[in-house]
Structure formats: structure tokens, C-alpha cells
Design an enzyme around this catalytic site. Structure first.
Site, mmCIF file in Angstrom:
data_model
loop_
_atom_site.group_PDB
_atom_site.id
_atom_site.type_symbol
_atom_site.label_atom_id
_atom_site.label_comp_id
_atom_site.label_asym_id
_atom_site.label_seq_id
_atom_site.Cartn_x
_atom_site.Cartn_y
_atom_site.Cartn_z
ATOM 1 N N LEU A 71 0.892 -1.164 0.000
ATOM 2 C CA LEU A 71 0.000 0.000 0.000
ATOM 3 C C LEU A 71 0.924 1.205 0.000
ATOM 4 O O LEU A 71 1.920 1.220 0.727
ATOM 5 C CB LEU A 71 -0.862 0.026 1.267
ATOM 6 C CG LEU A 71 -1.988 -1.003 1.365
ATOM 7 C CD1 LEU A 71 -2.587 -0.985 2.771
ATOM 8 C CD2 LEU A 71 -3.065 -0.724 0.328
ATOM 9 N N ASP A 72 0.622 2.215 -0.803
ATOM 10 C CA ASP A 72 1.527 3.357 -0.826
ATOM 11 C C ASP A 72 1.444 4.128 0.495
ATOM 12 O O ASP A 72 0.567 3.888 1.325
ATOM 13 C CB ASP A 72 1.308 4.232 -2.063
ATOM 14 C CG ASP A 72 -0.018 4.966 -2.067
ATOM 15 O OD1 ASP A 72 -0.402 5.513 -1.021
ATOM 16 O OD2 ASP A 72 -0.675 5.002 -3.119
ATOM 17 N N GLU A 73 2.361 5.038 0.660
ATOM 18 C CA GLU A 73 2.522 5.731 1.947
ATOM 19 C C GLU A 73 1.239 6.411 2.414
ATOM 20 O O GLU A 73 0.914 6.424 3.596
ATOM 21 C CB GLU A 73 3.645 6.772 1.789
ATOM 22 C CG GLU A 73 4.131 7.363 3.076
ATOM 23 C CD GLU A 73 5.336 8.274 2.867
ATOM 24 O OE1 GLU A 73 5.756 8.902 3.842
ATOM 25 O OE2 GLU A 73 5.860 8.363 1.727
ATOM 26 N N LYS A 74 0.462 6.963 1.469
ATOM 27 C CA LYS A 74 -0.738 7.710 1.837
ATOM 28 C C LYS A 74 -1.978 6.824 1.944
ATOM 29 O O LYS A 74 -3.052 7.312 2.273
ATOM 30 C CB LYS A 74 -0.987 8.815 0.807
ATOM 31 C CG LYS A 74 0.079 9.886 0.853
ATOM 32 C CD LYS A 74 -0.213 10.985 -0.138
ATOM 33 C CE LYS A 74 0.844 12.078 -0.029
ATOM 34 N NZ LYS A 74 0.634 13.124 -1.037
ATOM 35 N N SER A 75 -1.840 5.536 1.641
ATOM 36 C CA SER A 75 -2.977 4.618 1.731
ATOM 37 C C SER A 75 -2.925 3.858 3.051
ATOM 38 O O SER A 75 -1.880 3.713 3.660
ATOM 39 C CB SER A 75 -2.958 3.637 0.553
ATOM 40 O OG SER A 75 -3.048 4.353 -0.667
#
Length: 196
Positions: free
Chosen positions: A46-50
Site C-alpha cells: 500500500l503506498d505511503e498515503k494509503s
């Protein structure tokens, strides 16, 4: 014996235990959330903002199996504006997004507007407030995982994603976990419905 976990990855964390990037000190890593065996890795990212469900394992074969088995992954996306029926249909049928400078058409998927907002804990970094206009929530279930795919898909149909939470991988759900919490899984293949 290999170990497996499900974790609620909080906003602002990388989906990894070691940071080899240039900004080493400023990035939060999964190892800060608890004590894990030395060889633990995330299955997918999951990307950093997810936020949301991230499966962890010490077994590279399990990781490869899950990533290559096209297991369904369900996301709840809070989008800017009240998403329209036309936009939902476009998401369901597949849309053109950019991947590594090339055009890619997403596969047909399940997508629908959520009638009531999900009851997630407050996010670490506050979203904008109501003065900036209404928002709505959409469920999107994919069995592919291109980089930032859900965000790109909702942006293409005119409703940029403000918050993204993965709620399910196969038959394993986020359920009552809070951000940063994790629990051990006994038989991850059985729980996902994959053949032994």
C-alpha cells in the site's frame, strides 16, 4: 515454522521493514508498529498515503503465490464530490490510466457507491473539512495491482481519491483492527481460499 499476520497499515507508513531510499530518517516503517520475526515481508504493498489491510509473512513462496494468484482486493475510496452512476459504470468497465509513461486499460472490476460512509478511525493527517464541498465513498474490488491504480482510476473519471483504505484481501478482512494493530494468522492459504 513460518509466521503470517494481518496488519492495519496506518497512513504515512511505508509497506516495508527496511528503507534503502535517500530519505531514510523521515520515513516510517512497519517495524515501528511491533516486534516481528527477522524475515517478515509485506505481501503486496500500500503506498505511503494509503491505509488498511496489509498481509505479512516470513514465507517468500506464500508471498509469490498470493501476488500471482490474482486474489481479489477490495478498497474503500473517499472521493472528491458525489460520484455519479456514469463514473461508477466507467470504473466497472475499465478505464485508461498511465503506467510508466504508457496507456493501460484497467480490467473490468466490481465498483459501487457506498450508501453510508464506513466507520473508520480518524486518519493521522486530517482531511480537508466540509467547506471544500461534499465527498462520497466508493468500493472498488480489483484482482490486479498496478501502481496507485485506484487513485488513478477515480481521478480519470473525475473524482479524485482523498482517502484510500484496503478493507479485504481474498476472504481476509480488516474487521475490527485499528491503525497499527496486527494479529497472527494460523493458515493464511486456507483463509484466502487458496489450494493447499
Amino acid at each position: 515454522m513460518h509466521k503470517h499476520y494481518k496488519l492495519y497499515k496506518p497512513y504515512g507508513y511505508l509497506s516495508q521493514f527496511v528503507n534503502n531510499g535517500p530519505k531514510k530518517r523521515s520515513k516510517k516503517l512497519l517495524g515501528e508498529l511491533g516486534v516481528f520475526p527477522e524475515d517478515t515481508m509485506s505481501i503486496g504493498r500500500l503506498d505511503e498515503k494509503s491505509e488498511g489491510l496489509l498481509l505479512l509473512t516470513t514465507d517468500g513462496k506464500i508471498s509469490f503465490l498470493i501476488n500471482s494468484s490474482k486474489v481479489d482486493k477490495e478498497y474503500y475510496a473517499q472521493v472528491d464530490g458525489i460520484i455519479t452512476t456514469e463514473a461508477i459504470k466507467a470504473l466497472q468497465n475499465g478505464v485508461e490510466i498511465g503506467i510508466n509513461g504508457k496507456t493501460y486499460t484497467t480490467k473490468p472490476c466490481t465498483a459501487f457507491k457506498l450508501d453510508t460512509p464506513p466507520d473508520f478511525p480518524e486518519r493521522g493527517k486530517k482531511l480537508r473539512d466540509e467547506r471544500h464541498g461534499p465527498t462520497s465513498w466508493v468500493s472498488i474490488t480489483l484482482n490486479e495491482g498496478k501502481f496507485r491504480q485506484v487513485r488513478k482510476m477515480t481521478a480519470v473519471v473525475g473524482f479524485p481519491t482523498l482517502r484510500l483504505v484496503r478493507v479485504r484481501v481474498g476472504a481476509i478482512g480488516l474487521e475490527s483492527l485499528n491503525p497499527g494493530e496486527f494479529i497472527a494468522l494460523e493458515d493464511i492459504k486456507a483463509e484466502l481460499g487458496l489450494d493447499p
